[in-house]
Design an enzyme around this catalytic site. Sequence first.
Site, PDB file in Angstrom:
ATOM      1  N   LYS A   1       0.859  -1.191   0.000  1.00 28.49           N
ATOM      2  CA  LYS A   1       0.000   0.000   0.000  1.00 28.49           C
ATOM      3  C   LYS A   1       0.884   1.226   0.000  1.00 28.49           C
ATOM      4  O   LYS A   1       2.019   1.183   0.484  1.00 28.49           O
ATOM      5  CB  LYS A   1      -0.885   0.013   1.256  1.00 28.49           C
ATOM      6  CG  LYS A   1      -2.101   0.884   1.109  1.00 28.49           C
ATOM      7  CD  LYS A   1      -3.212   0.188   0.345  1.00 28.49           C
ATOM      8  CE  LYS A   1      -4.418   1.067   0.138  1.00 28.49           C
ATOM      9  NZ  LYS A   1      -5.584   0.284  -0.332  1.00 28.49           N
TER      10      LYS A   1
ATOM     11  N   SER B   1      -8.458  -5.147 -10.955  1.00 26.01           N
ATOM     12  CA  SER B   1      -7.068  -4.726 -11.195  1.00 26.01           C
ATOM     13  C   SER B   1      -6.243  -5.920 -11.691  1.00 26.01           C
ATOM     14  O   SER B   1      -5.376  -5.779 -12.558  1.00 26.01           O
ATOM     15  CB  SER B   1      -6.432  -4.192  -9.910  1.00 26.01           C
ATOM     16  OG  SER B   1      -6.746  -2.836  -9.745  1.00 26.01           O
TER      17      SER B   1
HETATM   18  P1  NAD Z   1     -12.763   8.463  -2.678  1.00 31.94           P
HETATM   19  O1  NAD Z   1     -11.735   9.479  -2.361  1.00 31.94           O
HETATM   20  O2  NAD Z   1     -13.245   8.313  -4.067  1.00 31.94           O
HETATM   21  O3  NAD Z   1     -14.066   8.707  -1.771  1.00 31.94           O
HETATM   22  C1  NAD Z   1     -14.057   8.881  -0.395  1.00 31.94           C
HETATM   23  C2  NAD Z   1     -15.305   9.668  -0.028  1.00 31.94           C
HETATM   24  O4  NAD Z   1     -15.428   9.762   1.383  1.00 31.94           O
HETATM   25  C3  NAD Z   1     -15.258  11.096  -0.568  1.00 31.94           C
HETATM   26  O5  NAD Z   1     -16.491  11.420  -1.176  1.00 31.94           O
HETATM   27  C4  NAD Z   1     -15.026  11.926   0.701  1.00 31.94           C
HETATM   28  O6  NAD Z   1     -15.562  13.244   0.618  1.00 31.94           O
HETATM   29  C5  NAD Z   1     -15.737  11.090   1.732  1.00 31.94           C
HETATM   30  N1  NAD Z   1     -15.281  11.374   3.095  1.00 31.94           N
HETATM   31  C6  NAD Z   1     -14.062  11.788   3.518  1.00 31.94           C
HETATM   32  N2  NAD Z   1     -14.071  11.964   4.846  1.00 31.94           N
HETATM   33  C7  NAD Z   1     -15.299  11.645   5.270  1.00 31.94           C
HETATM   34  C8  NAD Z   1     -15.923  11.635   6.547  1.00 31.94           C
HETATM   35  N3  NAD Z   1     -15.261  11.989   7.642  1.00 31.94           N
HETATM   36  N4  NAD Z   1     -17.205  11.243   6.623  1.00 31.94           N
HETATM   37  C9  NAD Z   1     -17.894  10.883   5.517  1.00 31.94           C
HETATM   38  N5  NAD Z   1     -17.358  10.889   4.283  1.00 31.94           N
HETATM   39  C10 NAD Z   1     -16.081  11.264   4.167  1.00 31.94           C
HETATM   40  O7  NAD Z   1     -12.201   7.091  -2.098  1.00 31.94           O
HETATM   41  P2  NAD Z   1     -12.594   5.613  -2.505  1.00 31.94           P
HETATM   42  O8  NAD Z   1     -11.646   5.170  -3.543  1.00 31.94           O
HETATM   43  O9  NAD Z   1     -14.057   5.531  -2.725  1.00 31.94           O
HETATM   44  O10 NAD Z   1     -12.197   4.840  -1.167  1.00 31.94           O
HETATM   45  C11 NAD Z   1     -13.060   4.778  -0.026  1.00 31.94           C
HETATM   46  C12 NAD Z   1     -12.663   3.598   0.844  1.00 31.94           C
HETATM   47  O11 NAD Z   1     -12.706   2.399   0.058  1.00 31.94           O
HETATM   48  C13 NAD Z   1     -11.249   3.653   1.412  1.00 31.94           C
HETATM   49  O12 NAD Z   1     -11.235   3.035   2.689  1.00 31.94           O
HETATM   50  C14 NAD Z   1     -10.443   2.806   0.457  1.00 31.94           C
HETATM   51  O13 NAD Z   1      -9.278   2.263   1.041  1.00 31.94           O
HETATM   52  C15 NAD Z   1     -11.455   1.737   0.133  1.00 31.94           C
HETATM   53  N6  NAD Z   1     -11.191   1.021  -1.130  1.00 31.94           N
HETATM   54  C16 NAD Z   1     -11.146   1.669  -2.324  1.00 31.94           C
HETATM   55  C17 NAD Z   1     -10.921   0.947  -3.492  1.00 31.94           C
HETATM   56  C18 NAD Z   1     -10.938   1.591  -4.861  1.00 31.94           C
HETATM   57  O14 NAD Z   1     -10.921   0.843  -5.859  1.00 31.94           O
HETATM   58  N7  NAD Z   1     -11.006   2.896  -4.994  1.00 31.94           N
HETATM   59  C19 NAD Z   1     -10.701  -0.426  -3.423  1.00 31.94           C
HETATM   60  C20 NAD Z   1     -10.754  -1.075  -2.194  1.00 31.94           C
HETATM   61  C21 NAD Z   1     -11.004  -0.326  -1.054  1.00 31.94           C
END
Ligand code: NAD
Length: 476
Positions: A107, A364
């Site tokens: 990561k 991926s």
């Molecule tokens: P992202 O940046 O696209 O979205 C995150 C969202 O959460 C944003 O809209 C942000 O405004 C909101 N946010 C931030 N702080 C917040 C709070 N305190 N309360 C409520 N909302 C809040 O990120 P993402 O890619 O959607 O990732 C979100 C989670 O999913 C993370 O934990 C990440 O590790 C996990 N994840 C993502 C992927 C991926 O393919 N993108 C894959 C596996 C896991």
Amino acid sequence: MSTTNEPSFRESVDLMFNRAVALLDLPPGLEEKIRVCNATYTVRFGVRLRGKIETFTGYRSVHSEHMEPVKGGIRFAMGVNQDEVEALAALMTYKCALVEAPFGGSKGGLRIDPRQYDEHELELITRRFAYELIKRDLIDPAQNVPAPDMGTGEREMAWIADQYARMNTSDINGKACVTGKPLNAGGIAGRVEATGRGVQYALREFFRDDLDLKKAGLTGTLEGKRVIVQGLGNVGYHAAKFLREEDGAQIIGIIEHDGALFDEKGLDVEAVHGWITKHGGVSGYPDARGHEDGAAVLESDCDILIPAALEGVINLENADRIKANLIIEAANGPVTAGADDILREKGVVIIPDMYANAGGVTVSYFEWVKNLSHIRFGRMQRRQEESRHQLVVDELERLSSDKGLGWQLSPGFKEKYLRGADELELVRSGLDDTMRISYQSMRKIWHEREDVTDLRTAAYIVAIEKVAASYRAKGL
Ligand code: NAD
């Protein structure tokens, strides 16, 4: 975030690991080898912005190299730190093992608030960070392959791929150095939606089994189920959109960084997403009741709670007040180890992160394979499949008219049956298969072992056994 005396994110992951590994009989020392993080690289670099040099701190952590390349996203957020990156890298190891993506766990993260920079500045920063990692083989198609995470997306992945290409001009497999790229830069159809799509497939699989539903105190189908989503970013938005549009679930609450929206009759996910994209948050959204205290909405009554933003949001402080029957961890680590104990005690069923959000790494993996094979999925067989289907349809129609049987194919059948699968359909099919098979592997342990009472422990057991088998095969 919790204010009580709670272990760190990495300690929380270790505690959950320890609970599961205690139920296994591993050779002496192997447990420790699997648990520890192999290495974390910290880099501080400067970028000249707005007339002065700004210094940034970034990390790339490699948890386990039992399989290579290692894989895991790159996060851009102010909360990034070594403990977090190591916790996320460990989760990647277990996640890849659980869903049989042939990778070790890694990561990365950069401590930055991406909202403070314009696109050109972000490109300079991302390329410089990528340069630091590429020159140490911490981005490399055979050794370490990043992907998007919070605060990063297709755009950043395209910059990273291009930076790698500039530094490795003769690497024919260079595009496989990073996944989550846009389609026109070597990406794969369906990657952007993949993690949210995986959450949908996971819930569908859960809802196929009455016994599992009973454990969560639920009945019926996803239709009409009341859902609250925290974080309407990549993962949360796609999960909410698909569950609403395709499964008839009602998204009654959306929690964002600046507050929350609530409507018992169901929110219009598309409209809320459009508002957030334009205004940067949910504040001021006109068509639903707004709440300034987003965290409080997490505790509202609902059938399914989908934390899809940050880690540690359900913790010792609020776990007791969570009313959802079922929590599906779309985010990584949203429930702390302490909260997990409380919720298990209360009978809440948790579909754990390492399974629930594995759709991203699964697709991926497909993208990485596509890049190494240098050909789009479906390109060879699609038309051949169509012509064989045409044969069957022609034959049915001939039989019907020659024998005077008067058969009529159902409306729409021909169009659907004749069409050969394109890349998007193949990707969704591969993802669905992965989510179903891995769910069943966890479920088997959950139902069959008396000493396992929750899906998380079951998931860890499946993953740890696979990692252990891989070490054993290496003679370790
Ligand atoms: P992202 O940046 O696209 O979205 C995150 C969202 O959460 C944003 O809209 C942000 O405004 C909101 N946010 C931030 N702080 C917040 C709070 N305190 N309360 C409520 N909302 C809040 O990120 P993402 O890619 O959607 O990732 C979100 C989670 O999913 C993370 O934990 C990440 O590790 C996990 N994840 C993502 C992927 C991926 O393919 N993108 C894959 C596996 C896991």
